[in-house]
Design an enzyme around this catalytic site. Structure first.
Site, PDB file in Angstrom:
ATOM      1  N   HIS A  51       5.003  22.380  70.552  1.00 23.76           N
ATOM      2  CA  HIS A  51       5.050  21.167  69.732  1.00 23.76           C
ATOM      3  C   HIS A  51       5.903  21.359  68.485  1.00 23.76           C
ATOM      4  O   HIS A  51       6.165  22.479  68.045  1.00 23.76           O
ATOM      5  CB  HIS A  51       3.640  20.751  69.339  1.00 23.76           C
ATOM      6  CG  HIS A  51       2.862  20.127  70.460  1.00 23.76           C
ATOM      7  ND1 HIS A  51       2.998  18.815  70.817  1.00 23.76           N
ATOM      8  CD2 HIS A  51       1.937  20.652  71.308  1.00 23.76           C
ATOM      9  CE1 HIS A  51       2.187  18.533  71.833  1.00 23.76           C
ATOM     10  NE2 HIS A  51       1.531  19.643  72.157  1.00 23.76           N
ATOM     11  N   ILE A 342      -9.556  26.078  69.620  1.00 21.55           N
ATOM     12  CA  ILE A 342      -8.094  26.117  69.681  1.00 21.55           C
ATOM     13  C   ILE A 342      -7.616  25.122  70.735  1.00 21.55           C
ATOM     14  O   ILE A 342      -7.263  25.471  71.851  1.00 21.55           O
ATOM     15  CB  ILE A 342      -7.597  27.557  69.966  1.00 21.55           C
ATOM     16  CG1 ILE A 342      -8.252  28.546  69.002  1.00 21.55           C
ATOM     17  CG2 ILE A 342      -6.077  27.616  69.836  1.00 21.55           C
ATOM     18  CD1 ILE A 342      -8.012  28.261  67.524  1.00 21.55           C
TER      19      ILE A 342
END
Length: 496
Positions: A51, A342
């Site tokens: 990302h 996470i």
């Protein structure tokens, strides 16, 4: 005397931590995983994006905002050192309505706050230059050039191979059943096998991180699974050059359309929150897949017929209480470090998480880390026959004729590739022979026929190299044996 460190969970976070901690000569690092191979948990099924770091609000999610952009930068270095397949193709967050530009401007401003370079707004003309086959309803987009893609499980495999080469000890098919704490200090972990002593326990257990934390007496957060479903198409189907996002809403980032690193068009995911008890629910649903299909068509209207779909699948993300990553040394239990919750952008953030853990060990646990003089950051990728030039193929076949025998016709995977994969499986401690372990290293069984042709040959190679009977070879670990019932008589020579 070395400090003993146990990392629970060999996903992308645990593997990254293991690799970074393998740099230090005064640490003895153990990587524990309950699955038969590495990367088979949360890391196994996701959109595989590196990302850009524009999406996470630094006030609401400071850890995610900080570590995403750092991780993106580190992956540029790591994919080279570890020879991980990747592409830096950039992302377009697409607007189809004028009012969506307000949200794109917010994302642009947030990206600047998070330190994302080069991102900018593009008009309709430039948008269609970047992605010619996009929906004609698109009127502009936010362009984020630093977004990329990798293959998640091969990335985990690469990290673990490098960590093991630098001294990390793996314990696969090892389930943690208790964390021993005495006088407020970690002493080790109870497993389904032996007790493993530890001065430091790092909890990177993905969907089960809250349960591991409770074993140590820490219960301030809970993990719930969020399911995402996907379609994967035959690699002859054309996909976009860029990663395509719709403009996000308060509820969802929307359905992504992308061409993953192996060249397959992939669409998804949706998002369905599940109760904590459903942490193993990887079933796809008709309703969920229809949601993905209709969402993808808004960006990529010319989806191919459904008979070009070669696989549908689902992945689970660990959504934590509060939404942000939980990365900290717990004060009430000395030596216990949580790496929990996470979720996305966890794949992107993993290298930065590893360095964050290194700093926590130094700063909060007071352990002075001594670097090895000969730490090796490099790892060679497995041979892929389909990537070789003709002159390379000739040389390989002369040295080893196995590279001249094609086992997987869809993806041109040779017997030599598979034998090399099996050798590497053994190197990192894979004890149970499985077809999936070969698949994730070679791409065999991932083509159009999904293993109909090559799976029997792979089973025989695994049986020979592991010294077991073919019916003892598994698809994905124990209780998924290939041969069941009376089929065994065909190989035993029994009378029928």
């Amino acid at each position: 005397m070395k400090t003993k460190v146990v990392i629970i969970g060999a996903g992308i976070s645990g593997a990254s931590i293991a690799r970074v901690l393998s740099r230090y000569e005064n640490l003895e690092v153990h990587l524990i995983e309950k699955a038969p191979d590495v990367g088979w948990g949360v890391s196994k099924a996701n959109t595989a994006l590196i990302h850009g770091g524009y999406d996470d609000d630094p006030e609401k999610y400071p850890m995610r905002a900080k570590l995403c952009i750092r991780g993106n930068r580190l992956w540029h270095q790591w994919v080279k050192e570890l020879q991980i397949a990747h592409v830096w193709n950039g992302a377009l967050i697409v607007a189809t309505k004028e009012e969506e530009f307000d949200e794109l401007e917010r994302l642009l401003e947030r990206g600047h706050r998070n330190g994302v370079p080069e991102m900018r707004m593009v008009d309709k003309n430039e948008l269609f230059h970047l992605e010619p086959s996009l929906t004609r309803e698109a009127i502009g987009a936010l362009w984020v050039p630093i977004v990329g893609q990798i293959a998640p499980i091969p990335a985990v495999i690469a990290l673990v191979e490098n960590a093991v080469a630098n001294g990390v000890k793996t314990h696969l098919e090892t389930e943690v059943r208790g964390v021993k704490v005495e006088n407020g200090k970690v002493k080790g972990v109870e497993t389904n096998g032996d007790f493993i002593e530890a001065d430091v326990v790092i909890n990177a257990a993905g969907l089960y991180a809250d349960k591991i934390a409770r074993m140590a007496g820490i219960d301030y957060f809970e993990i719930h699974p969020r399911k995402g479903e996907y379609f994967l198409f035959d690699d002859t189907v054309p996909g976009p050059k860029r990663v395509l996002f719709p403009t996000p809403t308060p509820i969802s980032k929307g359905i992504v359309v992308t061409t993953e690193v192996s060249g397959h068009l992939m669409i998804g995911p949706n998002a369905q929150d599940l109760p904590p008890k459903e942490r193993e629910d990887l079933a796809t649903t008709r309703k969920g897949l229809e949601e993905v299909w209709e969402g993808a068509k808004k960006l990529w209207p010319n989806l191919p017929p459904r008979n070009r779909v070669i696989r549908t699948f689902a992945g689970l993300r660990p959504e934590p209480t509060g939404g942000d990553f939980i990365i900290k040394a717990e004060e009430e239990v000395q030596g216990f470090i949580n790496v929990a919750g996470i979720r996305s952008p966890g794949l992107t953030s993993a290298p930065a998480i590893a360095y964050e853990i290194t700093e926590i060990i130094r700063r909060d646990l007071g352990i002075n880390l001594v670097e090895k003089s000969r730490w090796n950051p490099y790892r060679r990728e497995i041979t892929h026959f389909f990537m070789l030039r003709p002159e390379q193929i000739n040389g390989m076949v002369k040295k080893n004729p196995a590279y001249g025998k094609i086992v997987c016709r869809c993806n041109s995977v040779s017997e030599g590739d598979i034998l090399e994969a099996i050798e590497r499986m053994k190197f990192i401690g894979v004890k149970t022979p499985s077809v999936d372990s070969v698949k994730f290293r070679t791409k065999a069984t991932t083509g159009t026929c999904q293993g109909s042709f090559c799976r029997p040959r792979i089973v025989h190679l695994l049986a020979r190299e592991y010294g077991v009977e073919p019916w003892q070879v598994t698809l994905k670990g124990r209780e998924s044996e290939i041969g069941i019932g009376d089929i065994k008589t065909l190989l035993r020579g029994d009378e029928v």
